[in-house]
Design a protein around this motif. Structure first.
Motif: not given
Ligand code: ARG
Length: 262
Positions: A106-108, A40-45, A145-151, A98-103, A185-187
């Motif tokens: 491509e990731r599938k 997990t990347s714990p920068d995602f409250p 944006v954060q690197t590697g995210t769907t943003s 476990v990181s707010g990962i959007s489906v 960034i995610d809402d």
């Molecule tokens: N939902 C977005 C994605 O899957 C961002 C997730 C970022 N998560 C985090 N723990 N920083 O790419």
């Protein structure tokens, strides 16, 4: 001769791919070792956030605690930069992302997703007084944006200029310091980080009403973990259906959008 060679090579390929598939951890593997290692990347409250004492708290940690209880194993947390998580899952370094990962489609291609447990959206954040008032105003602007995210992916797909940061907080700082024009960034994370900023800083951030896209969140496993994912899905879907997931969101003061809501 040629045919025999083709046959032998095909047989080798089939064997190799069978071994590659068998690589993923099964339910029995996880239960035998007695723990589920989450990356997990714990920068995602409010989904996962690093606490002052070094522990990680959040909605997804609470959900995974319940999943681990059902599997009869201990939850082990590994902190990993977001852009390394999916790779670490497909190579088997960690058991589950476990990181707010959007489906995404491509990731599938690289990981196995559980069923989604919520829906999220990509929010646009600007500093108060910005001339950006809607998505249309983003054309030609520079966005953090954060690197590697769907943003990152959705901004690039829209043809925006993007500045990517490994840590979410640096993407936030970029917009606060006027190094970029907007932050995507995610809402729910936007809501929490913006509220925290606005409570303690004179430089206020604003979330625009219009979002970029809607995305389901799920947990990611390695290929070959099909039976494990099935077991997790059973628990997870139960937690969605009986209102436990909604109650966990509520405990974190976060509005919940069920994946079942259409
Ligand atoms: N939902 C977005 C994605 O899957 C961002 C997730 C970022 N998560 C985090 N723990 N920083 O790419």
């Amino acid at each position: 001769m040629k045919k025999t060679l083709i046959f032998v090579m095909t047989a080798i390929l089939v064997l190799v791919s069978a071994f590659a598939l068998a690589d993923g951890k099964t339910l029995a593997d996880i239960q035998a070792k007695g723990e589920l290692v989450i990356a997990t990347s714990p920068d995602f409250p409010p989904f996962e956030a690093l606490q002052g004492d070094g522990s990680v708290k959040g909605i997804e940690i609470d959900i995974m605690e319940k999943v681990c209880d059902a599997l009869g194993v201990k939850l082990v947390i590994e902190q990993v930069d977001f852009d390394s998580i999916l790779q670490g899952i497909s190579s088997g370094t960690y058991d589950v992302g476990v990181s707010g990962i959007s489906v995404t489609e491509e990731r599938k291609k690289n990981v196995l997703f559980t069923d989604p447990y919520c829906l999220a959206a990509q929010a646009i954040v600007v500093v108060e007084g910005s001339d950006i008032a809607s998505k249309a105003d983003l054309a030609g602007k520079l966005i953090s944006v954060q690197t590697g995210t769907t943003s990152e992916l959705s901004c690039l797909a829209e043809g925006y200029n993007v500045e990517s940061y490994t840590q979410n907080v640096d993407a936030e700082l970029a917009v606060l310091n006027n190094n970029v024009d907007a932050w995507v960034i995610d809402d729910l994370t936007a809501a929490e980080m913006v509220a925290a900023n606005n409570a303690q800083s004179d430089k206020k951030l604003v979330i625009l009403d219009e979002a970029l896209s809607t995305e389901p969140y799920a947990f990611a496993f390695q290929f070959g973990s099909e039976d494990l994912v099935e077991a997790v899905n059973q628990t997870l879907n139960g937690l969605v259906e009986d209102g436990t997931v909604a109650a966990i969101f509520e405990a974190f003061d976060a509005p919940y959008t069920s994946p079942l809501a259409k």
